[in-house]
Design a protein around this motif. Structure first.
Motif, PDB file in Angstrom:
ATOM      1  N   ALA A 131       0.822  -1.212   0.000  1.00 58.50           N
ATOM      2  CA  ALA A 131       0.000   0.000   0.000  1.00 58.50           C
ATOM      3  C   ALA A 131       0.856   1.262   0.000  1.00 58.50           C
ATOM      4  O   ALA A 131       0.557   2.240  -0.700  1.00 58.50           O
ATOM      5  CB  ALA A 131      -0.929  -0.007   1.210  1.00 58.50           C
ATOM      6  N   VAL A 132       1.942   1.246   0.790  1.00 54.36           N
ATOM      7  CA  VAL A 132       2.788   2.444   0.904  1.00 54.36           C
ATOM      8  C   VAL A 132       3.684   2.614  -0.318  1.00 54.36           C
ATOM      9  O   VAL A 132       3.913   3.734  -0.789  1.00 54.36           O
ATOM     10  CB  VAL A 132       3.639   2.372   2.193  1.00 54.36           C
ATOM     11  N   LEU A 133       4.189   1.507  -0.854  1.00 59.01           N
ATOM     12  CA  LEU A 133       5.149   1.594  -1.950  1.00 59.01           C
ATOM     13  C   LEU A 133       4.497   1.709  -3.330  1.00 59.01           C
ATOM     14  O   LEU A 133       5.117   2.220  -4.270  1.00 59.01           O
ATOM     15  CB  LEU A 133       6.075   0.375  -1.937  1.00 59.01           C
ATOM     16  N   SER A 134       3.260   1.250  -3.463  1.00 60.09           N
ATOM     17  CA  SER A 134       2.601   1.282  -4.779  1.00 60.09           C
ATOM     18  C   SER A 134       2.566   2.680  -5.397  1.00 60.09           C
ATOM     19  O   SER A 134       2.839   2.829  -6.603  1.00 60.09           O
ATOM     20  CB  SER A 134       1.184   0.716  -4.674  1.00 60.09           C
ATOM     21  N   SER A 141       5.747   4.866 -13.160  1.00 58.46           N
ATOM     22  CA  SER A 141       5.212   4.208 -14.353  1.00 58.46           C
ATOM     23  C   SER A 141       4.412   5.189 -15.207  1.00 58.46           C
ATOM     24  O   SER A 141       4.564   5.249 -16.431  1.00 58.46           O
ATOM     25  CB  SER A 141       4.336   3.024 -13.934  1.00 58.46           C
ATOM     26  N   GLN A 142       3.575   5.978 -14.549  1.00 58.13           N
ATOM     27  CA  GLN A 142       2.762   6.965 -15.271  1.00 58.13           C
ATOM     28  C   GLN A 142       3.626   8.041 -15.924  1.00 58.13           C
ATOM     29  O   GLN A 142       3.266   8.606 -16.961  1.00 58.13           O
ATOM     30  CB  GLN A 142       1.754   7.592 -14.320  1.00 58.13           C
ATOM     31  N   ALA A 143       4.777   8.319 -15.316  1.00 59.99           N
ATOM     32  CA  ALA A 143       5.695   9.315 -15.881  1.00 59.99           C
ATOM     33  C   ALA A 143       6.525   8.740 -17.032  1.00 59.99           C
ATOM     34  O   ALA A 143       7.262   9.472 -17.697  1.00 59.99           O
ATOM     35  CB  ALA A 143       6.620   9.842 -14.789  1.00 59.99           C
ATOM     36  N   GLY A 144       6.414   7.429 -17.253  1.00 60.31           N
ATOM     37  CA  GLY A 144       7.130   6.797 -18.347  1.00 60.31           C
ATOM     38  C   GLY A 144       8.600   6.545 -18.092  1.00 60.31           C
ATOM     39  O   GLY A 144       9.382   6.338 -19.024  1.00 60.31           O
ATOM     40  N   VAL A 145       9.006   6.534 -16.799  1.00 60.83           N
ATOM     41  CA  VAL A 145      10.428   6.334 -16.495  1.00 60.83           C
ATOM     42  C   VAL A 145      10.732   4.911 -16.036  1.00 60.83           C
ATOM     43  O   VAL A 145      11.907   4.556 -15.879  1.00 60.83           O
ATOM     44  CB  VAL A 145      10.922   7.339 -15.427  1.00 60.83           C
ATOM     45  N   LEU A 146       9.691   4.093 -15.827  1.00 61.78           N
ATOM     46  CA  LEU A 146       9.895   2.691 -15.448  1.00 61.78           C
ATOM     47  C   LEU A 146       9.716   1.802 -16.672  1.00 61.78           C
ATOM     48  O   LEU A 146       8.815   2.017 -17.490  1.00 61.78           O
ATOM     49  CB  LEU A 146       8.885   2.271 -14.381  1.00 61.78           C
ATOM     50  N   ARG A 147      10.559   0.816 -16.776  1.00 61.86           N
ATOM     51  CA  ARG A 147      10.439  -0.167 -17.846  1.00 61.86           C
ATOM     52  C   ARG A 147       9.065  -0.819 -17.789  1.00 61.86           C
ATOM     53  O   ARG A 147       8.543  -1.110 -16.711  1.00 61.86           O
ATOM     54  CB  ARG A 147      11.536  -1.217 -17.681  1.00 61.86           C
ATOM     55  N   GLU A 148       8.488  -1.058 -18.947  1.00 60.87           N
ATOM     56  CA  GLU A 148       7.159  -1.651 -18.996  1.00 60.87           C
ATOM     57  C   GLU A 148       7.146  -3.009 -18.294  1.00 60.87           C
ATOM     58  O   GLU A 148       8.015  -3.846 -18.510  1.00 60.87           O
ATOM     59  CB  GLU A 148       6.712  -1.825 -20.452  1.00 60.87           C
ATOM     60  N   ALA A 189      13.030   2.827 -17.964  1.00 59.50           N
ATOM     61  CA  ALA A 189      12.441   2.756 -19.300  1.00 59.50           C
ATOM     62  C   ALA A 189      13.508   3.038 -20.352  1.00 59.50           C
ATOM     63  O   ALA A 189      14.347   3.923 -20.190  1.00 59.50           O
ATOM     64  CB  ALA A 189      11.308   3.769 -19.420  1.00 59.50           C
ATOM     65  N   SER A 190      13.479   2.236 -21.429  1.00 59.12           N
ATOM     66  CA  SER A 190      14.444   2.402 -22.514  1.00 59.12           C
ATOM     67  C   SER A 190      13.886   1.653 -23.715  1.00 59.12           C
ATOM     68  O   SER A 190      12.711   1.287 -23.753  1.00 59.12           O
ATOM     69  CB  SER A 190      15.808   1.829 -22.099  1.00 59.12           C
ATOM     70  N   ASP A 191      14.759   1.382 -24.685  1.00 60.27           N
ATOM     71  CA  ASP A 191      14.307   0.652 -25.863  1.00 60.27           C
ATOM     72  C   ASP A 191      14.522  -0.850 -25.713  1.00 60.27           C
ATOM     73  O   ASP A 191      14.550  -1.591 -26.692  1.00 60.27           O
ATOM     74  CB  ASP A 191      15.046   1.162 -27.106  1.00 60.27           C
ATOM     75  N   ARG A 192      14.686  -1.310 -24.470  1.00 54.66           N
ATOM     76  CA  ARG A 192      14.885  -2.745 -24.247  1.00 54.66           C
ATOM     77  C   ARG A 192      13.610  -3.526 -24.572  1.00 54.66           C
ATOM     78  O   ARG A 192      12.505  -2.979 -24.487  1.00 54.66           O
ATOM     79  CB  ARG A 192      15.283  -3.018 -22.787  1.00 54.66           C
ATOM     80  N   PRO A 193      13.733  -4.807 -24.867  1.00 58.14           N
ATOM     81  CA  PRO A 193      12.530  -5.618 -25.117  1.00 58.14           C
ATOM     82  C   PRO A 193      11.722  -5.799 -23.843  1.00 58.14           C
ATOM     83  O   PRO A 193      12.221  -5.574 -22.734  1.00 58.14           O
ATOM     84  CB  PRO A 193      13.111  -6.957 -25.597  1.00 58.14           C
ATOM     85  N   ALA A 194      10.487  -6.219 -24.008  1.00 57.15           N
ATOM     86  CA  ALA A 194       9.624  -6.459 -22.850  1.00 57.15           C
ATOM     87  C   ALA A 194      10.214  -7.557 -21.979  1.00 57.15           C
ATOM     88  O   ALA A 194      10.928  -8.454 -22.453  1.00 57.15           O
ATOM     89  CB  ALA A 194       8.233  -6.860 -23.319  1.00 57.15           C
ATOM     90  N   LEU A 195       9.929  -7.510 -20.695  1.00 54.91           N
ATOM     91  CA  LEU A 195      10.413  -8.537 -19.772  1.00 54.91           C
ATOM     92  C   LEU A 195       9.780  -9.884 -20.126  1.00 54.91           C
ATOM     93  O   LEU A 195       8.615  -9.949 -20.530  1.00 54.91           O
ATOM     94  CB  LEU A 195      10.062  -8.142 -18.335  1.00 54.91           C
ATOM     95  N   PRO A 196      10.539 -10.991 -19.965  1.00 49.27           N
ATOM     96  CA  PRO A 196      10.053 -12.295 -20.434  1.00 49.27           C
ATOM     97  C   PRO A 196       8.907 -12.877 -19.613  1.00 49.27           C
ATOM     98  O   PRO A 196       8.147 -13.690 -20.116  1.00 49.27           O
ATOM     99  CB  PRO A 196      11.298 -13.181 -20.330  1.00 49.27           C
TER     100      PRO A 196
END
Length: 213
Positions: A131-134, A141-148, A189-196
């Protein structure tokens, strides 16, 4: 027959001092040796008999839980502090660096968070962590700085991996910083592929954290 308060108060005061000494000794012993340390180790470090330990705490588990309550409050406070940082990515980095630094200095703290030796967060505490960390992860994530695909439940495996580095760091106490930087690079976030594979869902995360309860 009336009880002489002058005879009772010193005993109570001594008991309180013994309790404080035990808690401090346990904190220092667990920090150095981890949760494999025994009640005898704690008593020796505190300079008291093991019988005194048992008069204050019924078991090692009770001592660990006493220390853990304070540790979880501190971790949650660190998360709240990170949320006050304006830049979402810097906030994520700050949370990981502060938490990792605390765990690197305290083996018992790290092992408690990871549920080692039968000790670990119970489900309500795991829920509180989520709850606290979410909001920290959601904002990034919403800012687009976390990898998908990166989510709050990824913290468990990340700190478990760092725990292995802490154990290798006797010669280089700050070695964990190198590997945290590599892990954080993988979260950004970068141009890396999606996590497996997908991350743990919240229910699985809570079960994993409370497995030692």
């Amino acid at each position: 027959m009336p009880i002489d308060e002058h005879l009772v108060r010193p005993k109570r005061r001594d008991a309180a001092l013994n309790n404080e000494r035990l808690v401090q000794a346990a904190r220092e012993v667990f920090a150095r040796q981890g949760l494999s340390a025994t009640l005898e180790d704690i008593a020796k470090h505190a300079g008291i008999g093991v019988g005194t330990v048992y008069r204050n705490f019924a078991s090692k588990k009770e001592i660990v839980e006493t220390l853990y309550d304070a540790a979880i409050d501190s971790a949650l406070a660190d998360a709240q502090t990170a949320l006050e940082i304006e830049d979402p990515w810097v906030a994520i980095v700050s949370f990981f660096e502060v938490t990792a630094a605390n765990q690197a200095q305290d083996r018992g703290l790290c092992e408690t968070f990871l549920g080692h030796d039968g000790f670990g967060p119970n489900e309500p505490i795991a829920e509180k962590l989520v709850a606290v960390l979410s909001p920290l992860f959601d904002r990034a994530s919403q800012a687009g700085v976390l990898r998908e695909g990166v989510t709050v439940t990824d913290i468990g495996p990340i700190f478990a991996m760092l725990n292995s580095v802490y154990r290798m760091s006797n010669a280089r106490p700050d070695l964990w910083r190198r590997y945290l930087a590599l892990m954080l690079d993988g979260l950004r976030a970068s141009d890396r592929p999606a996590l497996p594979l997908p991350a743990l869902d919240v229910a699985s995360f809570k079960t994993a954290l409370s497995a030692g309860d």
